[in-house]
Design an enzyme around this catalytic site. Sequence first.
Site, mmCIF file in Angstrom:
data_model
loop_
_atom_site.group_PDB
_atom_site.id
_atom_site.type_symbol
_atom_site.label_atom_id
_atom_site.label_comp_id
_atom_site.label_asym_id
_atom_site.label_seq_id
_atom_site.Cartn_x
_atom_site.Cartn_y
_atom_site.Cartn_z
ATOM 1 N N PHE A 87 61.336 6.197 44.778
ATOM 2 C CA PHE A 87 59.917 5.795 43.911
ATOM 3 C C PHE A 87 58.664 6.314 44.883
ATOM 4 C CE2 PHE A 87 57.458 2.444 45.946
ATOM 5 C CZ PHE A 87 58.436 1.969 47.088
ATOM 6 N N LYS A 88 58.780 6.621 46.042
ATOM 7 C CA LYS A 88 57.641 6.971 46.862
ATOM 8 C C LYS A 88 57.157 8.158 46.303
ATOM 9 C CE LYS A 88 58.797 4.256 50.947
ATOM 10 N NZ LYS A 88 60.258 3.589 50.551
ATOM 11 N N ASP A 89 57.679 8.925 45.488
ATOM 12 C CA ASP A 89 57.184 10.058 45.023
ATOM 13 C C ASP A 89 55.908 9.796 44.154
ATOM 14 O OD1 ASP A 89 58.718 12.137 46.298
ATOM 15 O OD2 ASP A 89 60.298 11.861 44.632
#
Length: 470
Positions: A113-115
């Site tokens: 999810f850090k993208d």
Amino acid sequence: MNFPTVEYTSTRGNSQVLSFLDAVCTGQPADGGLFVPTQIPDFSNQLEHWRGLSYEALCTKLMTPFISDIPAANLSRLITESFANFSHPDIAPTLRCGDNYVLELFHGPTLAFKDFGLQFLGQLFAYALKQGGDGLNIVCATSGDTGSAAIAGLRGKDKLRIFVMHPQDRPSQLQRLQMTTVPDDNVFNIAIDGSFDDCQSVLKAMFANADFRSAHRMSTVNSINWGRILAQTVYYFYAYLKVTTKPDERVVYVTPTGNFGNLLSGYIAAKMGLPVAKLIVATNNNDILSNFFNSGQYVRGTIRNTLSPAMDIQVASNLERYMYWHFGQDTMKVKSFMRRFNEAGSVHFAKGSVFDPLIAACAIDDQTTTETMRKFWQNHSYHLDPHTAVGVAAADKIIAANPNLGEYKLICLATAHPAKFPQAISDATGENDITHPTLEALVDLPERFVVLPASYSEVMDYISSSIQGV
Ligand SMILES: *Cc1c(COP(=O)(O)O)cnc(C)c1O
């Protein structure tokens, strides 16, 4: 709709007021606090008109009132670019599994999810530098996922260099390859002969050296950056609009939590008018946050390595933002809370005084994580990565203890693709063929990194000479 102009101040109250881009490029206020918006726009009256919007269109609607210094046409282009490298047409698809929903946040370039935050941040930095300025050198410390997502967001961008320190033997092979096989000239990987804490100490020491920091135009992209938090609020809304059918229907979210960045985005989303029944804070055995919300005792412990390594964190930097709103935006209270914690390693509240009707919290051990992965595979033929499994297990426990929550739809945030953790999947389910083409493609690529001791001066020397050399 016209909203008042939102600007950014510090949770500790001793910083000038900055515009959005300045706050994002600065990263952290000089008083040591975190940037917070002066107002939070309320979108509750608009939500019903937004059903059916594309992810990018919804993102533009939600972000515009927070950003006064990027013209509308440019902002919508930056948003489009931020999601151009996602592999799913829905960007953040929701999937029904039994009675509940899984919100897949792993279709970005590094499969976590850090993208969402870092692709957007890369666009913002590049945009700000195009308006003028001498370039930025981004330095970050990672235990695995942040580094690869930061590299994917910044690689190949003009006037930007990125230096990523990882503990030499700690990231998994796949996580390392996601960082070290990136060929762009502006990417520098540093394997530190030490632990993740050593990497963070080196980073802190560099940022504490104001001369070095300004001479080298350094900034950082860690999860305290407001640009990341804002970007992450969008998928809470997007999933809501997909799974609900009635206006004002409330839902429950469960978020696997480490640095409290993702959960804080859900908390802000609720302040923006999202109808939330409960936000469940799911931690692994590093349970400082779940203890805090359950007992009012905020006590630093020692880090334990678990099956969900991206959540092996004791001190969650974004909790400071939560406390800012919890204390009614009283910056003196935030300052005193942070000072007490930094001096004593603990702060004790009377039981009940930190009770927040919006939040429930639960810690999950490795054995339960593995059992949850196994059961989910058996029941739904769907692989949960170990971080997501912590969330699903926490939701089970919280709902069993509070049956009234069972009335609401539950959205489980899936923070990583299972193929990033093949060993844990295999141990839990016996399945050995969990792969992803993005990861398979890395295996034979050449790697680039230097190994340095956990020494502030050696890392500084390396960074200085790399900057001069380019
Ligand atoms: C970083 C990360 C988390 C924790 O997110 P926070 O915002 O730090 O709470 C959870 N799962 C995965 C896969 C991550 O990479």
